[in-house]
Design a protein around this motif. Structure first.
Motif, PDB file in Angstrom:
ATOM      1  N   ILE A  56       0.033   5.289   0.739  1.00  0.00           N
ATOM      2  CA  ILE A  56      -1.000   6.179   1.272  1.00  0.00           C
ATOM      3  C   ILE A  56      -0.692   7.600   0.815  1.00  0.00           C
ATOM      4  N   ILE A  65       2.191  -1.197   4.352  1.00  0.00           N
ATOM      5  CA  ILE A  65       2.388   0.127   3.755  1.00  0.00           C
ATOM      6  C   ILE A  65       3.870   0.291   3.417  1.00  0.00           C
ATOM      7  N   GLU A  78      -1.960  -2.151   7.546  1.00  0.00           N
ATOM      8  CA  GLU A  78      -0.946  -1.154   7.907  1.00  0.00           C
ATOM      9  C   GLU A  78       0.480  -1.685   7.788  1.00  0.00           C
ATOM     10  N   PHE A  88       0.816  -1.218   0.000  1.00  0.00           N
ATOM     11  CA  PHE A  88       0.000   0.000   0.000  1.00  0.00           C
ATOM     12  C   PHE A  88       0.844   1.259   0.000  1.00  0.00           C
ATOM     13  N   VAL A 120      -6.692  -0.966   3.757  1.00  0.00           N
ATOM     14  CA  VAL A 120      -5.254  -0.974   4.032  1.00  0.00           C
ATOM     15  C   VAL A 120      -4.857  -1.967   5.131  1.00  0.00           C
TER      16      VAL A 120
END
Ligand code: MN
Length: 305
Positions: free
Chosen positions: A70, A88, A85, A68, A83
């Motif tokens: 962001i 990320i 986390e 991911f 998402v």
């Protein structure tokens, strides 16, 4: 697959443009990416911009090995529910508060910089990749709108020369007319007024303010000219926000006259905001001598505490 996404509740043109155009750049660079979001779209994503049909997936099913990125967001508590986390890999944002959190997690892949629009950071990625010249006109138009919107036509104090340089390239590249700011913001205003309650709910944040135990429900609408809105729509603003929380405030941003109009009813809120923005209330409305963005108000509060 790299999933480029933003916040949970709603996205504005900055988040939308960043998701779409960063995914486009990554694909151009041979990195498979998709722009995806489950959030509602606010009125800053105008009908004309929606008609460009940029590929933003609203039905994307996350795969186990997805990563991911962001954009236009760094608050880990309000990430799009898509998402994961721990997956990320990069953040591009221009909001305060979580700089250290992401620097610790992502190191040099955390790009939280206080430019006017996150779209400026994405545009600079295109430039750094040497791809700005081959950008589609529609892509340039989305990024240009995001910069106009988030800098309030360059009148917000968070505006930087990087935003101006990016816009200058993008407006020329997309062949936008000289009065495009008025055209864009007038279209936003018409959409906002066609359903003001929903517009307010879609642009409300709960922020922690100095001296308050509870979070402040801080609504914001950005219009080209606020005078008519304040003359006819105060009751709607009041009933919408007081229906969301007892402790509320609205920031009505008026771009044509370069002012913010603050609406509040709670005496404690008025007593907090009046000295912070150097404003005086006349009933429930106070006029600031300049434009304030919500994020600037929050920053000013944190700097004085
Ligand atoms: Mn933004």
């Amino acid at each position: 697959m790299i999933v480029v996404t933003s916040g949970a509740r709603y996205i504005d043109i900055d988040a939308y443009a960043c998701c779409v155009t960063y995914a486009e750049l990554l694909n151009l660079l041979g990195k498979p990416a998709v722009a995806a979001s489950t959030a509602a779209w606010n009125e800053s994503i105008t009908g004309s911009l929606r008609a460009l049909n940029a590929p933003l997936r609203t039905d994307y099913i996350v795969q186990q090995d997805d990563q991911f990125i962001i954009v236009d967001l760094s608050d880990p508590t309000i990430l799009d529910p898509l998402v994961v986390e721990d997956h990320i890999i990069e953040i591009l944002d221009h909001h305060t508060t979580f700089e250290q959190y992401w620097a610790d997690k992502l190191g040099k892949n955390s790009h939280i910089e206080f430019v006017g629009a996150a779209a400026t950071l994405v545009f600079e990625k295109w430039q750094q990749a040497g791809k700005a010249e081959v950008m589609h006109k529609e892509t340039a138009e989305l990024l240009a709108a995001a910069i106009l919107d988030n800098t309030l036509n360059f009148r917000a104090s968070i505006t930087t020369n990087r935003d101006k340089a990016a816009y200058s390239f993008l407006a020329q590249h997309a062949e936008l007319p000289d009065d495009w700011a008025a055209v864009y913001f007038t279209e936003c205003q018409t959409a906002i007024l066609s359903n003001l309650s929903e517009a307010l709910r879609n642009d409300t944040k709960f922020v922690q303010i100095t001296g308050f135990d509870e979070k402040l429900c801080l609504g914001q609408i950005v219009v080209w000219d606020a005078k008519g809105v304040l003359a006819h729509e105060l009751d709607t603003i009041r009933s919408t926000l007081s229906g969301m929380d007892e402790t509320w405030m609205a920031n009505v941003v008026s771009i044509a006259d370069g002012k913010s109009y603050i609406v509040a009813q709670n005496e404690k809120v008025k007593a907090w905001i009046a000295p912070l923005l150097h404003i005086t209330f006349n009933g429930t409305v106070a006029t600031a001598d300049r434009l304030w963005l919500r994020k600037e108000i929050v920053k000013a509060d944190s700097e004085q505490s």
